[in-house]
Structures are given as C-alpha cells and as structure tokens.
Design an enzyme around this catalytic site. Structure first.
Site, mmCIF file in Angstrom:
data_model
loop_
_atom_site.group_PDB
_atom_site.id
_atom_site.type_symbol
_atom_site.label_atom_id
_atom_site.label_comp_id
_atom_site.label_asym_id
_atom_site.label_seq_id
_atom_site.Cartn_x
_atom_site.Cartn_y
_atom_site.Cartn_z
ATOM 1 N N ASP A 9 3.972 -6.353 3.310
ATOM 2 C CA ASP A 9 3.807 -5.281 4.290
ATOM 3 C C ASP A 9 4.835 -5.486 5.394
ATOM 4 O OD1 ASP A 9 2.794 -3.049 5.582
ATOM 5 O OD2 ASP A 9 0.705 -3.619 5.247
ATOM 6 N N GLU B 206 -5.247 1.041 2.737
ATOM 7 C CA GLU B 206 -4.916 -0.031 3.677
ATOM 8 C C GLU B 206 -5.018 0.412 5.129
ATOM 9 O OE1 GLU B 206 -2.720 -2.790 6.255
ATOM 10 O OE2 GLU B 206 -2.377 -0.651 5.995
ATOM 11 N N HIS C 258 4.444 2.414 13.023
ATOM 12 C CA HIS C 258 3.434 3.464 13.249
ATOM 13 C C HIS C 258 3.951 4.527 14.228
ATOM 14 C CE1 HIS C 258 -0.453 1.547 11.470
ATOM 15 N NE2 HIS C 258 0.581 1.469 10.674
ATOM 16 N N HIS D 266 0.807 -1.224 0.000
ATOM 17 C CA HIS D 266 0.000 0.000 0.000
ATOM 18 C C HIS D 266 0.839 1.273 0.000
ATOM 19 C CE1 HIS D 266 0.208 0.785 4.467
ATOM 20 N NE2 HIS D 266 0.365 -0.521 4.530
ATOM 21 N N ASP E 175 6.141 1.890 6.424
ATOM 22 C CA ASP E 175 4.879 1.162 6.274
ATOM 23 C C ASP E 175 3.988 1.982 5.349
ATOM 24 O OD1 ASP E 175 2.481 -0.148 6.562
ATOM 25 O OD2 ASP E 175 2.148 0.493 8.628
HETATM 26 ZN ZN LIG Z 1 1.104 -1.404 6.284
#
Ligand SMILES: [Zn+2]
Length: 349
Positions: free
Chosen positions: A246, A225, A326, A74, A191
């Site tokens: 991912d 995503e 994240h 993504h 990510d």
């Molecule tokens: Zn991801």
C-alpha cells in the site's frame, strides 16, 4: 548491479492507467477487480477466484509450501454514496472512506444508478458562487450538509432527479484525472491501484524470466480496504507471512518520497512484524533497491485488518511514496519500479 529479473515499466504503467480510469469506490469495486481478473489471463497457471465478499484471490503454487506467503493490495477507492435527493434536485452525499471534503471540491463525478446508468456531475459547495455568496465561499465549513452534487442533467427538483433513475444509495465516483508527465503519475486513487499494478508487474517479471516464487504465494486483491476490513478474510489458514502493499504517505516530517519504495514499520495500528521488516531491509540492501523506512501517524492497512481479524502471521507494509495521499495524489515511476523490484526480490527469496 541488481541481479533481479527486469521489471517491464510499460506493462506496469498501462495496467495502472487502465485501473485508475475504472471507477471503483468501496462497495462498488467490481469493475476494477474485473480488470485485474482479465489481466491474469496472461498467466494461465494462475486461477483467480472471487471470495464471497468480492476480493480476487489466486495462489501461485510451487513445490515449496512449508512457509506460505501472501501479498495483498486493494482495488477499492475513496468515494461517496447518495444520501439524500434534495428539493433543489441536487444530491447530498455520504463519504466512503476517510478524506476531507475540500480535497474533492470542484471535482467531476459520476453517479451510478441501480439501473446501470452513469450520470455526470460535479461536487460543489452549496454556496459555490463568489458573485452570489461573497465571503461565504471562503467561510462555509466543508461538511456533509454544505457539499452537494450538481448533476449535468435538467433537474430543478427531487422528482425530476428521481426520474433520471437516481436513488438514495447510488454510488458516486470522483474523476481520477490521470496525467503522466516526466515520469510522474498524477491521479486520484493511486492508493492503492499503484500497488495492485506493482503486484501484477512483479508476477509478470517472474513469469517473463521463467522464474517462480520460492514459496507458494497467495495474491489477494482486496475490495473493502478504505473502510477498514478489506483483507480481514480470504487467506489460506496455514499462511506464515503477509505483505500489505500500500502507498507510503509523503509530507512534512516523513522520510517517504515519490522516488523510493518505503517500508512502513509503524502506523495507527502499531508496529509491524520486526523479523519480516528485517528480512525486507536485507533484501533491499542486497539488491540495491532504493528504499526508505517510515512511520505514518494517521494510517491503517489491510495487513492490520488481517491481524485484527485474528490472522496469526508475520505482517509487513511496503509501497511507493505517494504525495498528497487521499487528495489529488502523485507518485513517480521510480517508486513504482522500486516497489515492484522489492516484491520480486521477496517472492524469489
Ligand atoms: Zn490504501
């Protein structure tokens, strides 16, 4: 020694840095999708098209198509939208995707207005100054109400902020702060831009070596995503296998690290497809690809999104280890190369 065609690490890194520096919060990922579309011009045999939802999809057609495959990664990232223009002229935000406010506290950001302007600012606690608020800087809970954007523009009130062209619903992107040191790539939003770059580097490795995938393969660069339904659509109906590419989450209790590719065999959505996992393990062993096997307790992928949408295919999850996912993320080139080699081995298998 591995008999796989070599991966061009400079190609991979250059594309990755370009993607990282292209803001693309979910819902506003068009510019990153466009970077991928432009990169594909090097491969004239691929004809990318956009799905109505905005994902970029293209198929490498070859003579064998009895068991068609797909790879997805993504291009959208975490981010925010303007929820309210406050009476002090600052902005209250609503989050896009799952993260904690403290992971972006103090970060630079850009507000994209509906008129196409880009206005700079910072994400701050509403009581940011220790000299003014004392212990509240520590104690205040980091939530939607206590975080705000301070704009780098002269505004003391809501009307002045509106005069800048800012409205409720404008997208906000966090500064990625990309830095490459000793083979480490430190940036927000590895990510999943790292994996988009790995997929393109795998295509490049095959093409440069004059090779083709052994089966018709669809490549799906997803744009939703981070909110859970990115790759729910956009695949051919006769698909047999799907690999979600991912990042792997690194941390206490995890096997994943920044120097290996990882096979994620289970996450919040349950186990992935055992048969396809076995095939990938075998390929990694055969080609001496440095890999780990891991399970993520708080994680979902676009492979699961396709399953939940009714996709009747074998699904596996592969990606490079990313530290502080994240958050302000980091990986190492070795994990990116290993992931790309694994994709190359899979495409050729
Ligand atoms: Zn991801």
């Amino acid at each position: 020694m591995s008999d796989l065609p070599p991966v061009d690490s400079e190609y991979l890194l250059k594309l990755l840095i370009n993607l990282l520096n292209t803001p693309s919060p979910t819902g506003f990922a068009g510019n990153a999708i466009e970077v991928v579309a432009q990169t594909l011009k090097d491969f004239p045999f691929l004809s990318p098209s956009l799905t109505r939802k905005g994902a970029l999809v293209f198929t490498w057609d070859v003579s064998s198509s009895d068991s068609p495959r797909a790879l997805t990664a993504h291009a959208d990232t975490l981010g925010a939208m303007v929820k309210e223009i406050k009476c002090n002229g600052r902005l209250k935000l609503t989050k896009i995707g799952g993260y904690a406010w403290n992971t972006v506290e103090g970060e630079g950001c850009t507000v994209f207005t509906s008129q196409g302007e880009a206005i700079r600012g910072s994400i701050l606690l509403t009581k940011a100054s220790g000299h003014v608020h004392g212990s509240q800087v520590n104690d205040l809970k980091r939530n939607d109400d206590n975080m705000e954007v301070r704009l780098d523009a002269r505004t003391m009130g809501a009307d002045e902020t509106r005069d800048l062209g800012i409205q409720v619903g404008d997208f906000v992107a966090f500064d990625p702060r990309v830095e490459v040191v000793n083979g480490f790539i430190r940036s927000r939003h590895l990510d999943d831009k790292a994996c988009v770059a790995c997929i393109l580097a795998a295509i490049n490795a095959l093409h440069t070596a004059g090779l083709q995938p052994s089966q018709a393969t669809t490549f799906h660069i997803s744009n939703y995503e981070e909110v859970g339904h990115g790759a729910a659509s956009g695949f051919p109906g006769n698909l047999a296998e799907l690999i979600a590419v991912d990042m792997a989450a690194v941390g206490e209790g995890q096997t994943s690290d920044e120097f290996h590719a990882t096979l994620g065999v289970k996450d919040s959505g349950g186990p992935y497809h055992h048969g396809l996992n076995q095939k990938l393990r075998k390929l990694a062993e055969e080609h001496q690809i440095p890999y780990k096997v891991d399970i993520y307790p708080y994680y979902r992928s676009d492979g699961e999104a396709y399953w939940r949408a009714g996709g009747d295919v074998a699904v596996a999850l592969v990606g490079p280890g990313v530290d502080a996912s994240h958050n302000y993320e980091r990986t190492h080139q070795e994990a990116l190369i290993a992931t790309t080699q694994w994709l190359v081995a899979y495409l050729l298998s």
